[in-house]
Design a protein around this motif. Structure first.
Motif, PDB file in Angstrom:
ATOM      1  N   ARG A  15       0.846  -1.187   0.000  1.00  0.00           N
ATOM      2  CA  ARG A  15       0.000   0.000   0.000  1.00  0.00           C
ATOM      3  C   ARG A  15       0.886   1.243   0.000  1.00  0.00           C
ATOM      4  N   GLU A  16       0.683   2.137  -0.964  1.00  0.00           N
ATOM      5  CA  GLU A  16       1.494   3.341  -1.057  1.00  0.00           C
ATOM      6  C   GLU A  16       0.835   4.493  -0.301  1.00  0.00           C
ATOM      7  N   SER A  17       1.556   5.594  -0.164  1.00  0.00           N
ATOM      8  CA  SER A  17       1.091   6.691   0.685  1.00  0.00           C
ATOM      9  C   SER A  17      -0.208   7.317   0.198  1.00  0.00           C
ATOM     10  N   ALA A  22       0.597  -1.206  -5.105  1.00  0.00           N
ATOM     11  CA  ALA A  22       1.590  -1.655  -6.082  1.00  0.00           C
ATOM     12  C   ALA A  22       1.786  -3.158  -5.932  1.00  0.00           C
ATOM     13  N   ARG A  92       0.177  -0.807 -10.704  1.00  0.00           N
ATOM     14  CA  ARG A  92      -0.229   0.085  -9.617  1.00  0.00           C
ATOM     15  C   ARG A  92      -1.714   0.333  -9.777  1.00  0.00           C
TER      16      ARG A  92
END
Length: 279
Positions: A15-17, A22, A92
């Motif tokens: 989990r990205e910000s 991704a 993504r």
């Protein structure tokens, strides 16, 4: 789409910000044989999309493995249809709150874009799904079977073996007044629709998958003179297409850049799929 199954096509979820997820994609063509196809082939696009976004949904816990879901719309764009095109090594994805509407960008090992896809769907949380499906299947099963279905020649639709052919030769001048344009009939069965008999398509065996439908559209488009892979496409799905009974792909509109196919089975309109070409 049936109950969710991740397999291991995708891995390394993070989990990205900004909330996007991704992930990495497998390159194991023994496990995922459609990786042997050109990346712009519709089977490759649909399979990559299905297994990736199923994995994303399970990672995000937006769907459980016990829920049933259905894709209602899907769109895609291919960035490279040339000989040097590569399959994705990762992607993504961003999801909406419903857990099944999404957008995703895939890239290859050089960081170049491969696909942009988007989809929307529904989750059957309250419906007795299996009873509802039994009724729908029975309606189509009552139609006459195709005892002598005429399949097109493999070379005419761009495949290597007879089992990969789903469509008939084109009917250019429909007799019925309600036919909007040239059409092909198609037939997907338990015998020709799934691995190991079919070299690439998988699935639950419950119905004709969206991947089968897009494959049939690609074959129909080749019969209408589009020899290259589509550069983009859009699909809406309104009813399941059932196995073991013919369905029809009517070319409702065609220009040099775009074909629109209306898909029906018996009295029911089931889907609309358009494919576009940059060349």
């Amino acid at each position: 789409m049936t109950k969710q199954e991740r397999g291991d096509f995708c891995f390394g979820f993070a989990r990205e910000s900004d909330g996007a997820i991704a992930f990495q994609c497998s390159d194991d063509a023994e496990r995922w044989p459609w990786l042997r196809l050109h990346p712009a082939h519709n089977i490759a696009i649909q399979s990559t999309n299905y297994f990736s976004l199923t994995g994303v949904s399970l990672f995000a816990q937006s769907l459980s493995g016990e829920q049933w879901s259905a894709l209602t719309s899907f769109s895609w764009r291919v960035h490279n249809r040339g000989e040097g095109a590569k399959h994705p090594v990762g992607g993504r994805a961003t999801q909406e709150a419903d857990g099944i509407s999404y957008q995703c960008a895939f890239q290859d090992g050089d960081g170049a874009p491969v696909y942009d896809v988007a989809g929307a769907g529904v989750v059957f949380r309250n419906r007795d799904f299996e009873s509802w499906r039994a009724k729908a299947k029975a309606e189509i099963a009552a139609l006459a079977p195709a005892d002598r279905f005429e399949f097109a020649a493999p070379g005419d639709v761009g495949v290597e073996t007879h089992v990969e052919v789903y469509v008939s030769p084109v009917v250019e001048d429909p007799i019925a007044e309600d036919e909007a344009g040239p059409y092909v009939d198609a037939l997907v069965t338990l015998e020709n629709g799934f691995r190991p008999a079919h070299p690439y398509h998988g699935g639950s065996g419950d119905h004709v998958n969206s991947g089968h439908l897009c494959d049939a559209v690609q074959q129909g488009a080749r019969l209408l003179g589009r020899s290259s892979y589509p550069s983009a496409g859009e699909a809406t799905f309104t009813r399941y297409v059932e196995l073991d009974r013919p369905f029809r792909l009517t070319c409702a509109s065609q220009t040099a850049q775009k074909l629109v196919f209306e898909i029906s089975q018996g009295p029911y309109k089931c889907a609309t799929i358009s494919v576009s070409y940059d060349d």
